[in-house]
Write an enzyme that holds these catalytic residues in place. Structure first.
Site, short mmCIF file in Angstrom:
data_model
loop_
_atom_site.label_atom_id
_atom_site.label_comp_id
_atom_site.label_asym_id
_atom_site.label_seq_id
_atom_site.Cartn_x
_atom_site.Cartn_y
_atom_site.Cartn_z
N PHE A 160 -1.80 16.05 4.72
CA PHE A 160 -2.05 15.44 3.43
C PHE A 160 -0.80 15.48 2.56
O PHE A 160 -0.27 16.54 2.26
CB PHE A 160 -3.23 16.11 2.71
CG PHE A 160 -3.78 15.27 1.62
CD1 PHE A 160 -4.63 14.22 1.90
CD2 PHE A 160 -3.43 15.52 0.30
CE1 PHE A 160 -5.14 13.42 0.89
CE2 PHE A 160 -3.94 14.72 -0.72
CZ PHE A 160 -4.79 13.67 -0.42
N ARG A 204 1.12 12.29 -8.71
CA ARG A 204 1.63 10.93 -8.50
C ARG A 204 3.05 10.79 -9.02
O ARG A 204 3.81 9.93 -8.57
CB ARG A 204 0.75 9.90 -9.22
CG ARG A 204 -0.68 9.79 -8.68
CD ARG A 204 -1.35 8.54 -9.26
NE ARG A 204 -2.79 8.55 -9.11
CZ ARG A 204 -3.45 8.17 -8.01
NH1 ARG A 204 -2.78 7.75 -6.96
NH2 ARG A 204 -4.76 8.20 -7.97
N ASP A 232 -3.83 4.94 6.54
CA ASP A 232 -4.42 6.12 7.16
C ASP A 232 -5.44 5.66 8.21
O ASP A 232 -5.04 5.25 9.29
CB ASP A 232 -5.04 6.96 6.04
CG ASP A 232 -5.49 8.35 6.46
OD1 ASP A 232 -4.82 8.96 7.29
OD2 ASP A 232 -6.51 8.83 5.95
N GLU A 269 0.84 -1.20 0.00
CA GLU A 269 0.00 0.00 0.00
C GLU A 269 0.87 1.25 0.00
O GLU A 269 2.03 1.21 0.41
CB GLU A 269 -0.86 0.00 1.26
CG GLU A 269 -2.36 0.09 1.12
CD GLU A 269 -2.99 1.12 0.22
OE1 GLU A 269 -2.37 1.65 -0.73
OE2 GLU A 269 -4.18 1.41 0.46
N ASP A 270 0.29 2.36 -0.47
CA ASP A 270 1.03 3.63 -0.42
C ASP A 270 1.00 4.22 0.98
O ASP A 270 2.02 4.63 1.52
CB ASP A 270 0.47 4.63 -1.45
CG ASP A 270 -1.04 4.85 -1.35
OD1 ASP A 270 -1.71 4.14 -0.56
OD2 ASP A 270 -1.57 5.71 -2.07
P1 IMP Z 1 -7.48 4.38 4.70
O1 IMP Z 1 -8.51 3.42 4.28
O2 IMP Z 1 -8.06 5.53 5.48
O3 IMP Z 1 -6.31 3.77 5.42
O4 IMP Z 1 -7.01 5.12 3.39
C1 IMP Z 1 -5.99 4.73 2.65
C2 IMP Z 1 -6.05 5.44 1.31
O5 IMP Z 1 -6.42 6.83 1.43
C3 IMP Z 1 -4.67 5.45 0.73
O6 IMP Z 1 -4.47 4.28 -0.02
C4 IMP Z 1 -4.67 6.71 -0.10
O7 IMP Z 1 -5.17 6.43 -1.38
C5 IMP Z 1 -5.61 7.64 0.61
N1 IMP Z 1 -4.87 8.61 1.45
C6 IMP Z 1 -4.88 8.69 2.78
N2 IMP Z 1 -4.09 9.68 3.22
C7 IMP Z 1 -3.56 10.25 2.11
C8 IMP Z 1 -2.63 11.35 1.90
O8 IMP Z 1 -2.11 12.00 2.82
N3 IMP Z 1 -2.32 11.64 0.60
C9 IMP Z 1 -2.84 10.94 -0.45
N4 IMP Z 1 -3.69 9.91 -0.28
C10 IMP Z 1 -4.06 9.57 0.98
MG MG Z 2 -4.30 4.11 -2.07
#
Ligand code: IMP
Ligand code: MG
Length: 177
Positions: A150, A163, A101, A97-98
């Protein structure tokens, strides 16, 4: 594009060095196993392409895409947009994963992959924002911990842009407004 960035958080050199370290660790941990690395699209595609080349044991790759609610806010509801092609039975899965969050995306992905009977499932995330966690999910490999801000670049987007930045940075506030 560079003018939109408030501050560089993690340089491309720092990213490259950390990926070499993680790749070595994965190579040790998965030696003799049937490793399948699963990239969560789109955000992890840049990280994935560097990470697989820092691993020097046999492995397979596959891609999966899930939807989440768009914009800055993270997913509150998730569904599969593109599923994996490769069956998971007896494979050792490493989800790539990137950013981790709230954790809802990875909680959902882990739960649907688990019922396909893989040998194991672990998570590798480039970035971790632990202060934002809602779901009970932890990564097994983490590139960098980041503050609750962010971030964009190196695969991560804001409205699908940025990206292609080589580094991870913070956007200027006026870009959001
Ligand atoms: P989660 O389900 O809240 O853990 O969200 C994960 C996804 O939200 C990541 O795979 C990103 O695509 C997006 N995301 C969360 N925080 C950021 C950020 O700071 N920058 C860009 N994308 C984010
Ligand atoms: Mg993502």
């Amino acid at each position: 594009m560079r003018n939109d960035i408030e501050k560089m958080l993690i340089s491309s050199e720092q990213i490259a060095k950390r990926i070499e370290e993680i790749g070595k660790q994965i190579s040790l941990d998965y030696k003799g196993k049937d490793l399948l690395m699963v990239s969560v699209l789109k955000g992890s595609f840049v990280f994935m392409s560097d990470l697989v080349r820092s691993v020097d044991i046999p492995l397979e790759v596959d891609f999966m895409m899930v939807s989440s609610y768009v914009g800055q806010l993270s997913s509150e509801a998730v569904k599969i947009v593109k599923d994996l092609d490769i069956p998971l039975e007896n494979k050792d899965i490493l989800i790539v994963e990137d950013i981790l969050d709230s954790g809802r995306t990875l909680e959902y992905i882990s739960s649907i992959l688990k019922v396909r009977n893989p040998n194991s499932i672990k998570i590798c995330t480039l970035l971790d924002k632990p202060s934002r966690r809602v779901a009970n999910v932890q990564a097994d490999y983490i590139g960098f911990e980041v503050p609750d801000e962010f971030v964009v670049g190196y695969g991560l987007d804001f409205n699908e842009k940025y990206r292609n930045l080589k580094y991870i940075g913070l956007l200027k506030p006026e870009i959001y407004n």
